[in-house]
Structure formats: structure tokens, C-alpha cells
Enzyme design. Structure first.
Site, PDB file in Angstrom:
ATOM      1  N   CYS A 109       1.444  14.978 -16.546  1.00 19.78           N
ATOM      2  CA  CYS A 109       0.761  14.998 -17.834  1.00 19.78           C
ATOM      3  C   CYS A 109       1.759  14.558 -18.898  1.00 19.78           C
ATOM      4  CB  CYS A 109       0.301  16.417 -18.153  1.00 19.78           C
ATOM      5  SG  CYS A 109      -0.686  17.135 -16.838  1.00 19.78           S
ATOM      6  N   ARG A 137       0.625   8.655 -18.705  1.00 17.89           N
ATOM      7  CA  ARG A 137       1.046   9.715 -17.783  1.00 17.89           C
ATOM      8  C   ARG A 137      -0.140  10.513 -17.228  1.00 17.89           C
ATOM      9  NH1 ARG A 137       6.494  10.995 -18.286  1.00 17.89           N
ATOM     10  NH2 ARG A 137       6.069  13.078 -17.510  1.00 17.89           N
ATOM     11  N   TRP A 140      -3.346  14.928 -16.397  1.00 18.24           N
ATOM     12  CA  TRP A 140      -3.671  14.383 -15.075  1.00 18.24           C
ATOM     13  C   TRP A 140      -3.905  15.605 -14.203  1.00 18.24           C
ATOM     14  CZ3 TRP A 140      -1.271  14.406 -10.138  1.00 18.24           C
ATOM     15  CH2 TRP A 140      -1.808  13.485  -9.233  1.00 18.24           C
ATOM     16  N   ASN A 198       3.290  20.601 -18.407  1.00 19.26           N
ATOM     17  CA  ASN A 198       3.292  19.511 -17.431  1.00 19.26           C
ATOM     18  C   ASN A 198       4.037  20.025 -16.203  1.00 19.26           C
ATOM     19  OD1 ASN A 198       3.529  17.048 -16.047  1.00 19.26           O
ATOM     20  ND2 ASN A 198       5.381  16.481 -17.180  1.00 19.26           N
ATOM     21  N   GLY A 199       3.388  20.031 -15.054  1.00 12.54           N
ATOM     22  CA  GLY A 199       4.050  20.529 -13.840  1.00 12.54           C
ATOM     23  C   GLY A 199       3.077  21.369 -13.043  1.00 12.54           C
ATOM     24  N   GLU A 204       3.407  -4.983  -1.260  1.00 11.64           N
ATOM     25  CA  GLU A 204       3.335  -4.796  -2.711  1.00 11.64           C
ATOM     26  C   GLU A 204       2.097  -5.503  -3.284  1.00 11.64           C
ATOM     27  OE1 GLU A 204       4.546  -2.873  -4.745  1.00 11.64           O
ATOM     28  OE2 GLU A 204       4.417  -3.817  -6.710  1.00 11.64           O
ATOM     29  N   LYS A 259      -0.852  -3.632  -5.338  1.00 12.87           N
ATOM     30  CA  LYS A 259      -1.259  -4.019  -6.698  1.00 12.87           C
ATOM     31  C   LYS A 259      -2.762  -4.196  -6.767  1.00 12.87           C
ATOM     32  CE  LYS A 259       1.381  -3.048  -8.416  1.00 12.87           C
ATOM     33  NZ  LYS A 259       2.633  -2.524  -7.997  1.00 12.87           N
ATOM     34  N   GLU A 271      -4.785  -0.752  -6.269  1.00 13.20           N
ATOM     35  CA  GLU A 271      -4.682   0.301  -7.283  1.00 13.20           C
ATOM     36  C   GLU A 271      -5.360  -0.059  -8.604  1.00 13.20           C
ATOM     37  OE1 GLU A 271      -0.738   1.529  -8.510  1.00 13.20           O
ATOM     38  OE2 GLU A 271       0.018  -0.493  -8.337  1.00 13.20           O
ATOM     39  N   HIS A 274      -2.080  -7.840  16.565  1.00 13.44           N
ATOM     40  CA  HIS A 274      -2.140  -6.528  17.230  1.00 13.44           C
ATOM     41  C   HIS A 274      -3.242  -5.634  16.644  1.00 13.44           C
ATOM     42  CE1 HIS A 274       1.481  -7.389  19.517  1.00 13.44           C
ATOM     43  NE2 HIS A 274       1.907  -7.983  18.411  1.00 13.44           N
ATOM     44  N   LYS A 305       1.123   7.417 -14.142  1.00 11.75           N
ATOM     45  CA  LYS A 305       2.286   6.530 -14.067  1.00 11.75           C
ATOM     46  C   LYS A 305       3.371   7.074 -13.151  1.00 11.75           C
ATOM     47  CE  LYS A 305       4.913   3.056 -15.007  1.00 11.75           C
ATOM     48  NZ  LYS A 305       4.651   1.884 -14.159  1.00 11.75           N
TER      49      LYS A 305
HETATM   50  O1  M6R Z   1       8.529   6.086 -10.940  1.00  5.07           O
HETATM   51  P1  M6R Z   1       8.618   5.755  -9.486  1.00  5.07           P
HETATM   52  O2  M6R Z   1       9.160   4.386  -9.238  1.00  5.07           O
HETATM   53  O3  M6R Z   1       9.356   6.782  -8.694  1.00  5.07           O
HETATM   54  O4  M6R Z   1       7.128   5.748  -8.980  1.00  5.07           O
HETATM   55  C1  M6R Z   1       6.822   5.540  -7.637  1.00  5.07           C
HETATM   56  C2  M6R Z   1       5.346   5.290  -7.441  1.00  5.07           C
HETATM   57  O5  M6R Z   1       4.594   6.368  -7.908  1.00  5.07           O
HETATM   58  C3  M6R Z   1       4.879   4.016  -8.154  1.00  5.07           C
HETATM   59  O6  M6R Z   1       5.610   2.905  -7.757  1.00  5.07           O
HETATM   60  C4  M6R Z   1       3.387   3.778  -7.900  1.00  5.07           C
HETATM   61  O7  M6R Z   1       3.174   3.495  -6.548  1.00  5.07           O
HETATM   62  C5  M6R Z   1       2.844   2.657  -8.785  1.00  5.07           C
HETATM   63  N1  M6R Z   1       1.524   2.991  -9.222  1.00  5.07           N
HETATM   64  C6  M6R Z   1       2.770   1.351  -8.095  1.00  5.07           C
HETATM   65  O8  M6R Z   1       2.262   0.350  -8.901  1.00  5.07           O
END
Ligand code: M6R
Length: 611
Positions: free
Chosen positions: A2, A27, A73, A99-100, A484, A488, A491, A507, A606
């Protein structure tokens, strides 16, 4: 995770809080709330985004110079008005944002319920505010002591701000495991989960450490530990401009961040590359370089995109420095009793520097005696403060939830490290060393050329925006890029996508291929070029749609693939830095065309500061 924000000082608190929440919305964005604190404390909160909160509040009394705000969040309890923060204690004495996660909340809730306390929400945070009030009332004590006593009974993570109506000229902040920054102005203080809401008011900040408690009034700030030991606040100067946290004319942060990559990689190089390419200086590794060069094994840990960067790192360290590498999901590593020896080097990669699993894995590796390094973007965040040494990526704030420029900056740092170690342990000759440095510095210019072809990526997006599935294939250095690319797309556009090593297609995944399946094949020229051509033929033979990322001037694949996206030629080891750019842009455009919220995709935040 959060976002939390607080203010105390002469300004109109509401304006500071609502602007701060907009900055922190990346966040978490399922509900938001604000409390204006004085003898008549007012709490406004609702499900939805900060803009919904603003509408909800319109016409209400938002006067006051002290307050707190939260953007959520959800962890405990669904996103709704009641579970939104701030939370008030049962007898109305305390207001809190958190937050936590309070892990022992269920047991605490049971005990508090037995005393007659009724809970409104399903959150762990409401349990905490009631625990504080309970201790305050039972012990007939001060708010500060009640907060410290309550927090010493709590298991879990928190970054929190709390106010007590009996002491309305004060905010109390505390941190354990979740970040909290205090901005120090002229007779005013700002509190936030990161520095972005603070930067427009002051560049002087204090990063709270775990177990720190700050008692803040207009007159000043007192910092102590949970155990009441006084602490001397260390003021840091932020090296961040307001322009870096705005959209800068782009429609979305993600698009801005994609287009920033030539500059952000230059920022990663800054001060680290010798003028005639004969040297790399990684100041953050200066004191540990001998241990690093002698490493028996490197273990790279991270999550999501940072884990993908780590996979590229594996190829780099093995090729350029001949050191054995393992790449681990931090979440698996920390729980599977890993074997870590004192002559291992553990490298934690994290954009935010706050990812809970990565941070916990760092702590575990330290306990085992390994040298632990960080590659992080957010200066002063938890992981760089926990590690023995490290290298900041200096990519600038990344606000879009989908990571883009952080990935290329992480790979750039890994490449610099591998080149440096390779030279120091004589795997690379001086000629190779200089040649790699020079070639790496040419990457930003080549990314500019790729970005200039954005219309082509838009066109591919418009053709395949309605696909239900995508497959991404790559070999060697481009296998992590396939992963990756798939991440992208899924998500931000919610299209199912999978990344695979191209040779693995036979496979299993080949069964998925039909005339509706777009297959993105990363097919730049390297030692496995001929093999990837065979993979393309296998896809075409089953009527799949091939979108190939190839080197400029390539002709063989052009004649086979349905579409080709050309990228400049570079050393194979740097190909991930170029090949990922078209994938980022195609995903971005597909998500926009499907009407998705690109910067704030559903269910995501994030950085994941909870397990
Ligand atoms: O802040 P971080 O790099 O540790 O975050 C890791 C992942 O949460 C982050 O890369 C996440 O997978 C992103 N949404 C990818 O775009």
C-alpha cells in the site's frame, strides 16, 4: 503493498495528502482514504482509486494542517469502503494507516474481542489500532508508549502512521519491513512510503530503519527504537527532480519509461565507464571486489522481471567471467533450505528494493555468511541497506507497474559486473574488455533506432490485439527475453502468454499452435540462428503466425515469417537490451487497444512487500 502519506506543518494538509496519494497510487489502487487530524478528526475513505476518493470528499470539510492518507492493495479483506484505511480504534482514540501484514492478527483479534472490542473491518490493521488503544487505556499511558508496547507484541511487517485524539498535534510513525521516509521541511514534516510525494516540498529526508519509531510534531522530530533507545536522525539529500516523477507529456508512465531507456541506460553508465572505454568503475563494489572475483559460485535472486534480468546475468557471468551461476526465485530460495557457502556471492536484484521475498532471501544469505550484493533502483530502500555492497541502477523512478526501464538497467549493471570480473580474473583479455565496454555504450543509440519504429509495433498490436494466447520463443540470451515478453503482455493486457526456450517447443507447447496462435520468435544472429530458423519452420508448418525479431538486413527469416521486427546488430551478449524493446511496445499498444489500465493493471501492485 500500500502507499502511505502523512503531513504535519503549516500547509493545508489535504492538498499534500491527496497529491501524495496520486504519486503513490502505483503501490495499490483498490481503495483510498484520508484522515484530517485535530480535536474533530474526520476520516474519508472509499473503494476505488484516488480520483474516486477526491470525488467522494468534494464538499466536505477538509481543513487542517495534520493528516494521513492511504492507498490500498488488499491483503486481509476485500477492497471495499470499510476495509479501506485509515482505521479508527473502537473507542475512537486512535487513527491509523498501515502498509504491511500483521501475521498474528487473528490471535490478537480474539484476545481483544474478549474485552468487548467490536471490529468493523476484516483487516489486520484495524486489529493493530485497537491493540494500541487497548494498551493506552489499560496502562493509562502516553500514545507513544502504547504504540511502542503494542508493536513489540506484533509479528509481521509494518510501515505505519498513527494519531491519538488526546495528543492531536502529533503523528507517530514506525517501520518494520515496510518502507517509510520522512521529509524534513521548515517547521514541517512529510511522511511517505517512498520519496515521490515528498520531492516537491523538500529534498532532505530521513529513511526509517526497522524498529524505528518517530514522534513528530510541528516543533520537531524525536527518533527512537521500539525499546526506547534514542536515535540520531541521519538526513540524506534526495537526488531526484520533480520532472522524473511526472508523465512528461506521455499518455502513460509505462510509455514514458519505455522511451526513457536510452537515457536511463546512460544514467546507469554515468561515472562508471572510462572515457576511452578502457575502464569500468563500480564504486559500490570497491570494497568487495576481491571476494567477488574469487567467488566459487554466484547465486542470483529476484522476482518477476528482476528474476528475468537475473537469468540474463547467468549467461553473462558464465560467458564473460566463467563463474558458475544459479538463478533462483527469491520466494523459493528462502524456503527450501538452500546450501549457501561463505565463498558464495549472492546477488539480489530488485527495482523497488522492497520486495518481501527478496529481502527475506537477502537476510537468509547473510546469516549463512555469503557476500550479499544488491542491484536495486530505489536509493535508500531496504535491500541496499541490508546488503554488504551493491550497484544502484540509477534508472530513475519507475512508476508504471509493468517494469521496463528497470529491466534494461539491471541487465546493464549485470553486464558491467560480468565484464569487470571477467577482466579481473583474466577470462577476458584487455582487447576483449575494451571491445565489450565500447559495444555496451553503443546500446542506447541502438535503442533510439528501435523506438523510432513505434508505428510498426502499433501495427502488430492492431492485428493481434484480440488474440487469446501468445507464445514467445528464444534461445540462449534471448530465452529470458521471451519470458519477459510474455510477462509484459499478460500483466497489462490480460492475454495469456507463455515464454519458452525455442527448443522446448517440441516438448509440449507445439500442441497449442494453430492459425490463431501468434508466436513471437526472437531470432537475432547468433550461434543458434540456424536452429531458430528450424523452429520457425515448425511453427509455420502448423499454420502458426510468426512475428520474428531479427537483425537489420536479415533476409532468410523475412521470407518465412508473417512479420519481422528489425533491431540493430549488437554483440550477442547485449542482444537482450535491444530485443526486449519491441516486445515492451507491442504489449503496451495491445493493452491500450484493449482498453486496459496500463499503468495500474488489475490485481497488481508495483512492488510486493507482502509474501
Ligand atoms: O521491485 P522488484 O524488482 O523486486 O519487483 C519484482 C517484481 O514484483 C516485478 O518485477 C513484477 O514482476 C513486475 N510487475 C513486472 O513487470
Amino acid at each position: 503493498m500500500c502507499g502511505i502519506v502523512g503531513y504535519i506543518g503549516p500547509r493545508d494538509a489535504y492538498a499534500v495528502l491527496i497529491n501524495g496519494l496520486k504519486r503513490l497510487e502505483y503501490r495499490g489502487y483498490d481503495s483510498a482514504g484520508i484522515a484530517l487530524v485535530n480535536s474533530k478528526t474526520r476520516i474519508y475513505k472509499c473503494r476505488g482509486k484516488v480520483s474516486d476518493l477526491e470525488k467522494y470528499i468534494t464538499g466536505n470539510d477538509v481543513s487542517g494542517n495534520i493528516g494521513m492518507g492511504h492507498t490500498r492493495w488488499a491483503t486481509h479483506g476485500e477492497p471495499n469502503d470499510i476495509n479501506a484505511h485509515p482505521h479508527k480504534s473502537f473507542h475512537g482514540k486512535f487513527v491509523l494507516i498501515h502498509n504491511g501484514i500483521i501475521e498474528n492478527y487473528a490471535r490478537l483479534k480474539e484476545t481483544l474481542s474478549e474485552t468487548g472490542i467490536k471490529f468493523q473491518s476484516e483487516t489486520d490493521s484495524e486489529v493493530l489500532v485497537n491493540l494500541i488503544e487497548h494498551i493506552y487505556e489499560q496502562g493509562n499511558t502516553s500514545a507513544e508508549i502504547a504504540v511502542r508496547l503494542a508493536l513489540s507484541k506484533v509479528i509481521g511487517a509494518y510501515g505505519l502512521v498513527i494519531a491519538c485524539i488526546d495528543e492531536p498535534d502529533k503523528l507517530i510513525a514506525a517501520r518494520k519491513g515496510s518502507p517509510l521516509v520522512i521529509g524534513v521541511g521548515n517547521n514541517e514534516y512529510f511522511l511517505a512510503s517512498d520519496a515521490t510525494p515528498i520531492i516537491e516540498y523538500t529534498k532532505s529526508v530521513i529513511y526509517l530503519n526497522d524498529d524505528d519509531v518517530a514522534i513528530i510534531s510541528k516543533e520537531g522530530l524525536v527518533l527512537k527504537t521500539l525499546k526506547n533507545d534514542p536515535q540520531t536522525p541521519r538526513i540524506h539529500q534526495l537526488d531526484l527532480g520533480i520532472g522524473e516523477i511526472d508523465k512528461g507529456g506521455y499518455k502513460h508512465f509505462m510509455l514514458k519509461e519505455i522511451f526513457e531507456q536510452p537515457r536511463s541506460i546512460l544514467d546507469t553508465f554515468r561515472g562508471r565507464v572510462g572515457a576511452d572505454f578502457n575502464e569500468l568503475h563500480l564504486g559500490g563494489l570497491y570494497n568487495v571486489i576481491d571476494r567477488l572475483v574469487k567467488a566459487r559460485r554466484i547465486i542470483i535472486i529476484g522476482c518477476g522481471t528482476s528474476w528475468h534480468a537475473g537469468l540474463v546475468g547467468e549467461y553473462l557471468f558464465e560467458d564473460l567471467a566463467r563463474i558458475s551461476v544459479e538463478v533462483e526465485y527469491a520466494s523459493e530460495f528462502r524456503y527450501r533450505h538452500p546450501i549457501i557457502e561463505p565463498d558464495d556471492v549472492v546477488i539480489a536484484i530488485s527495482q523497488s528494493g522492497e520486495t518481501a521475498d527478496t529481502l527475506a532471501a537477502v537476510k537468509l544469505a547473510k546469516e549463512c555468511g555469503a557476500l550479499v550484493l544488491g542491484i536495486c533502483n530505489v536509493v535508500g530502500s531496504s535491500i541496499p541497506r541490508e546488503t554488504d555492497a551493491g550497484v544502484y541502477t540509477h534508472a530513475g523512478p519507475e512508476i508504471g507497474v509493468a517494469s521496463t526501464k528497470a529491466f534494461t538497467a539491471q541487465v546493464t549493471v549485470l553486464a558491467m559486473m560480468a565484464i569487470l570480473i571477467g577482466r579481473k580474473n583474466n577470462t577476458l583479455t584487455d582487447v576483449q574488455y575494451r571491445s565489450y565496454i565500447k559495444s555496451l555504450t553503443e546500446v542506447p543509440g541502438k535503442i533510439e533506432q528501435i523506438l523510432a519504429q513505434d508505428d510498426k509495433y502499433k501495427n502488430i498490436a492492431s492485428l493481434y490485439k484480440l488474440a487469446n494466447n501468445f507464445l514467445y520463443l528464444g534461445r540462449g540470451y534471448l530465452f529470458p527475453v521471451a519470458l519477459e515478453g510474455a510477462l509484459k503482455l499478460k500483466e497489462i493486457s490480460y492475454i495469456h502468454a507463455e515464454g519458452y526456450p525455442a527448443a522446448e517447443m517440441k516438448h509440449g507447447p507445439i500442441a497449442l499452435i494453430d492459425h490463431k496462435m501468434p508466436v513471437v520468435v526472437l531470432a537475432t544472429k547468433d550461434s543458434s540462428y540456424e536452429k531458430i530458423i528450424s523452429n520457425i519452420q515448425e511453427v509455420k508448418a502448423r499454420n502458426g503466425i510468426v512475428i520474428a525479431v531479427v537483425n537489420e538486413g536479415e533476409t532468410t527469416i523475412k521470407n518465412m515469417a508473417d512479420h519481422v521486427l528489425e533491431i540493430p546488430v549488437t554483440d550477442n551478449i547485449f542482444s537482450p537490451l535491444l530485443a526486449v524493446i519491441p516486445l515492451q511496445l507491442v504489449s503496451y499498444h495491445i493493452a491500450v487497444m484493449r482498453g486496459c489500465n496500463v499503468d495500474q493493471p488489475r490485481n497488481l501492485a508495483k512492488s510486493v512487500t507482502v509474501e
